[in-house]
Design a protein around this motif. Structure first.
Motif, PDB file in Angstrom:
ATOM      1  N   SER A  10       0.831  -1.197   0.000  1.00  5.01           N
ATOM      2  CA  SER A  10       0.000   0.000   0.000  1.00  5.01           C
ATOM      3  C   SER A  10       0.861   1.240   0.000  1.00  5.01           C
ATOM      4  O   SER A  10       1.969   1.257   0.520  1.00  5.01           O
ATOM      5  N   ARG A  11       0.351   2.294  -0.607  1.00  5.48           N
ATOM      6  CA  ARG A  11       1.050   3.576  -0.563  1.00  5.48           C
ATOM      7  C   ARG A  11       1.027   4.111   0.859  1.00  5.48           C
ATOM      8  O   ARG A  11       0.062   3.923   1.601  1.00  5.48           O
ATOM      9  N   THR A  12       2.088   4.778   1.240  1.00  5.78           N
ATOM     10  CA  THR A  12       2.135   5.339   2.583  1.00  5.78           C
ATOM     11  C   THR A  12       1.295   6.606   2.652  1.00  5.78           C
ATOM     12  O   THR A  12       1.085   7.294   1.668  1.00  5.78           O
ATOM     13  N   SER A  13       0.829   6.909   3.847  1.00  4.69           N
ATOM     14  CA  SER A  13       0.023   8.112   4.045  1.00  4.69           C
ATOM     15  C   SER A  13       0.923   9.324   4.171  1.00  4.69           C
ATOM     16  O   SER A  13       2.022   9.247   4.728  1.00  4.69           O
ATOM     17  N   PRO A  14       0.487  10.455   3.649  1.00  3.09           N
ATOM     18  CA  PRO A  14       1.308  11.658   3.768  1.00  3.09           C
ATOM     19  C   PRO A  14       1.540  12.053   5.221  1.00  3.09           C
ATOM     20  O   PRO A  14       0.671  11.897   6.068  1.00  3.09           O
ATOM     21  N   ALA A  15       2.729  12.549   5.522  1.00  2.00           N
ATOM     22  CA  ALA A  15       3.052  13.073   6.842  1.00  2.00           C
ATOM     23  C   ALA A  15       3.801  14.379   6.622  1.00  2.00           C
ATOM     24  O   ALA A  15       4.935  14.383   6.197  1.00  2.00           O
ATOM     25  N   GLY A  16       3.149  15.510   6.899  1.00  2.00           N
ATOM     26  CA  GLY A  16       3.771  16.796   6.632  1.00  2.00           C
ATOM     27  C   GLY A  16       3.582  17.196   5.185  1.00  2.00           C
ATOM     28  O   GLY A  16       2.791  16.613   4.449  1.00  2.00           O
ATOM     29  N   ASP A  17       4.307  18.230   4.771  1.00  2.00           N
ATOM     30  CA  ASP A  17       4.168  18.737   3.415  1.00  2.00           C
ATOM     31  C   ASP A  17       4.690  17.723   2.403  1.00  2.00           C
ATOM     32  O   ASP A  17       5.673  17.020   2.665  1.00  2.00           O
ATOM     33  N   PRO A  18       4.067  17.639   1.227  1.00  9.07           N
ATOM     34  CA  PRO A  18       4.573  16.739   0.181  1.00  9.07           C
ATOM     35  C   PRO A  18       5.995  17.120  -0.220  1.00  9.07           C
ATOM     36  O   PRO A  18       6.354  18.297  -0.249  1.00  9.07           O
ATOM     37  N   LEU A  19       6.776  16.123  -0.536  1.00  3.54           N
ATOM     38  CA  LEU A  19       8.194  16.324  -0.816  1.00  3.54           C
ATOM     39  C   LEU A  19       8.473  16.386  -2.312  1.00  3.54           C
ATOM     40  O   LEU A  19       7.841  15.685  -3.103  1.00  3.54           O
ATOM     41  N   THR A  20       9.455  17.198  -2.667  1.00  4.34           N
ATOM     42  CA  THR A  20      10.061  17.144  -3.996  1.00  4.34           C
ATOM     43  C   THR A  20      11.408  16.455  -3.840  1.00  4.34           C
ATOM     44  O   THR A  20      12.251  16.891  -3.047  1.00  4.34           O
TER      45      THR A  20
END
Length: 449
Positions: A10-20
Motif C-alpha cells: 500500500s502507498r504510505t500516508s502523507p506526513a507533513g508537506d509533500p516532498l520534492t
C-alpha cells in the motif's frame, strides 16, 4: 503500464508537506529509484537529472537536463526547484564530493561524503582499510610499476585478479586465467591505455573460489539496515564467460545468503566496516554495497565495496521492496535506523539486461525500441541506455533495458522476465539466456530431494 501491483504494497500516508525529491543519474538504477520513490504518498514530485526515456514515462516523475557529474548545476537545480531531498545513484558524483557540496549549502542529500566514497573510488584504499580492520578479503598487493606487477603475477600464478585502482564504470577488473592474459592486463592498465588515470595504480589479488553475492545496506547514524540479498552476473557471456561488464542481469533473493551467512556478513563485514569508518573520522551515510564471495563453508569475503546501490541489483531489489523507501532514507539521515526492518515481497525478482550490439565495447545508438507498451503481468521494464526521439524510444547506450519479472521462485521469475524480453526488440539487441542459473539449479536440486 506493467502489472506489478501485487509487489507494491500500500502507498504510505502523507506526513507533513509533500516532498520534492531529486534523483541524480540516468541509468536503470535511477529509473528504479525514481519509480519506487514516486510511490510514496509523501512525495509530490520526483525529478531525475538527467534521466532517460523510461523515467520520462513514469507518473509523477520529471526529467531535468542536468548531467549527473555537473555538481554545480545540480545544486542550482535543487535550490531552484525547492528540492527537499536528493538521492544520488551513480558513484562518480559521490566520489567527486556532491554530498559535501550539498551539505555545505544546506541541501538534504542521501549519499556518502567524498572521503567515505573512497571505498569505491580507490581499490587500494579499500583493501588497506579491510586489512587494518580484520575484515575478510582476498590477499593482495598494489603496484604502480609494470615490472614489479609482472613479477607478482609470475610468482602468484593464475587464475589471478587484476583491478584498476580508480573508477572504471564497473569494467576495471580482469580475472585472468593465464599468465599472458594477466600480463597484458597489467600492461594495459598501468600504461593508461585501458582506463586512463584510473588504472595507473593497480591491485593484484588472489582468485577466490565460491559463489558471489551482493549485500547492500542503508547506512546512517552508525547503523546499517540490510536490504534483500541479490546476485548479479558480471560476465558478458553465458556460463559467466567473456569480458567483464557493468552487469548483465541480477536476481533477489540470493539463495547462497541463508540466515547463517546473513548473520556472518553483518557481524564480520558490515558492522566492522561502518564502525571502522566512523572511528577513522569518516562517518558513512548512504547505500553501502558489499560484493562478496561465499565459500563452500558459508564464510564470506569481500571482493569489493561500493558507495551506491548496485546496477542491475537495484532493479529486482526495489521491485520486491514493500516498505516506503523515503522512510528508510530519512531514518538513515536522522540517525534513527535502530529497530528498522524493511518489508519484502515474498516472491523472487529477476532482471535481464538487454544490451546493444557491441557491448561492452563501442555500440551503435539511435535504434528504435519496439514492444515497450506490450503488457505482461508481473513484469516491469526499467530503462538505462534510452532516450526520446519525438514519440519514439531509441537506444542511447550499451545496457539499454533491464527487464524484470516476479515469481514464486527464481525460476518462475526468470520465465516471466524472458516472456517480457520476447516482446521487445531493436536492431542488434541481445541478452544472456541463463540469468539466475545458480539459484535455479539449487531450486531444481531441492525439488529432486
Amino acid at each position: 503500464m506493467d502489472d506489478v501491483a501485487p509487489a507494491l504494497g500500500s502507498r504510505t500516508s502523507p506526513a507533513g508537506d509533500p516532498l520534492t525529491v531529486l534523483v541524480v543519474g540516468g541509468g536503470g538504477r535511477e529509473h528504479a529509484l525514481a519509480w519506487k520513490l514516486a510511490q510514496s504518498g509523501r512525495v509530490a514530485r520526483v525529478l531525475v537529472a538527467p534521466g532517460n526515456a523510461g523515467t520520462a514515462r513514469e507518473p509523477g516523475v520529471e526529467n531535468v537536463a542536468v548531467g549527473a557529474e555537473n555538481i554545480e548545476g545540480l545544486a542550482a537545480l535543487a535550490h531552484g526547484r525547492s528540492v527537499d531531498l536528493t538521492v544520488v545513484g551513480p558513484e562518480v558524483p559521490l566520489v567527486a564530493g556532491i554530498a559535501d557540496r550539498f551539505e555545505a549549502e544546506g541541501l538534504r542529500i542521501f549519499g556518502p561524503s567524498a572521503a567515505a566514497a573512497r571505498v569505491e573510488g580507490s581499490k587500494a584504499f579499500t583493501k588497506a582499510f579491510l586489512a587494518s580492520h580484520g575484515i575478510p578479503t582476498a590477499r593482495y598487493a598494489e603496484f604502480t610499476v609494470a615490472d614489479k606487477a609482472a613479477a607478482r603475477v609470475r610468482q602468484q600464478g593464475t587464475p589471478v585478479v587484476i583491478k584498476a585502482d580508480g573508477l572504471a564504470a564497473g569494467k576495471g577488473v580482469v580475472v585472468a586465467q593465464s599468465e599472458p592474459e594477466a600480463l597484458a592486463a597489467v600492461d594495459e592498465m598501468l600504461s593508461g591505455r585501458a582506463f586512463g588515470d584510473a588504472g595507473r595504480r593497480i591491485v593484484i589479488e588472489e582468485f577466490l573460489v565460491g559463489e558471489e553475492a551482493s549485500f547492500i545496506c542503508v547506512v546512517g547514524g552508525g547503523r546499517a539496515v540490510p536490504l534483500a540479498s541479490s546476485q548479479d552476473h558480471k560476465a558478458a557471456g553465458e556460463g559467466d564467460t567473456g569480458p567483464n561488464t557493468g552487469g548483465m542481469g541480477a536476481y533477489s533473493p540470493a539463495p547462497v545468503v541463508d540466515a547463517a551467512v546473513h548473520e556472518r556478513i553483518m557481524r564480520e563485514i558490515i558492522r566492522p566496516a561502518v564502525e571502522g569508518l566512523a572511528a577513522a573520522g569518516i562517518p558513512y551515510t548512504g547505500f553501502l554495497y558489499a560484493g562478496l564471495m561465499i565459500d563452500a563453508g558459508g564464510a564470506p569475503r569481500v571482493i569489493e565495496l561500493n558507495c551506491r546501490l548496485g546496477d542491475p541489483e537495484a532493479q529486482p531489489i526495489l521491485l520486491r521492496l514493500r516498505s516506503d523507501l523515503i522512510g528508510l532514507i530519512e531514518a538513515a539521515l536522522d540517525g534513527s535506523l535502530a529497530g528498522v526492518r524493511p518489508e519484502w515481497d515474498d516472491r523472487a525478482a529477476l532482471g535481464v539486461v538487454m544490451a546493444a550490439a557491441g557491448y561492452p565495447g563501442s555500440c551503435d545508438k539511435g535504434h528504435p525500441v519496439t514492444g515497450l507498451d506490450d503488457d505482461v503481468p508481473h513484469t516491469k521494464v526499467f530503462h538505462a541506455g534510452t532516450s526520446a526521439d519525438g514519440n519514439r524510444v531509441v537506444t542511447s547506450g550499451g545496457r539499454v533495458l533491464c527487464v524484470c519479472g516476479l515469481g514464486d521462485d527464481v525460476g518462475a521469475a526468470q520465465c516471466r522476465a524472458f516472456e517480457r524480453v520476447g516482446t521487445i526488440g531493436w536492431n542488434g539487441a541481445w541478452h544472456r539466456r541463463d540469468i539466475g542459473h545458480r539459484a535455479i539449479a539449487r531450486e531444481r536440486g531441492r525439488r529432486r530431494h
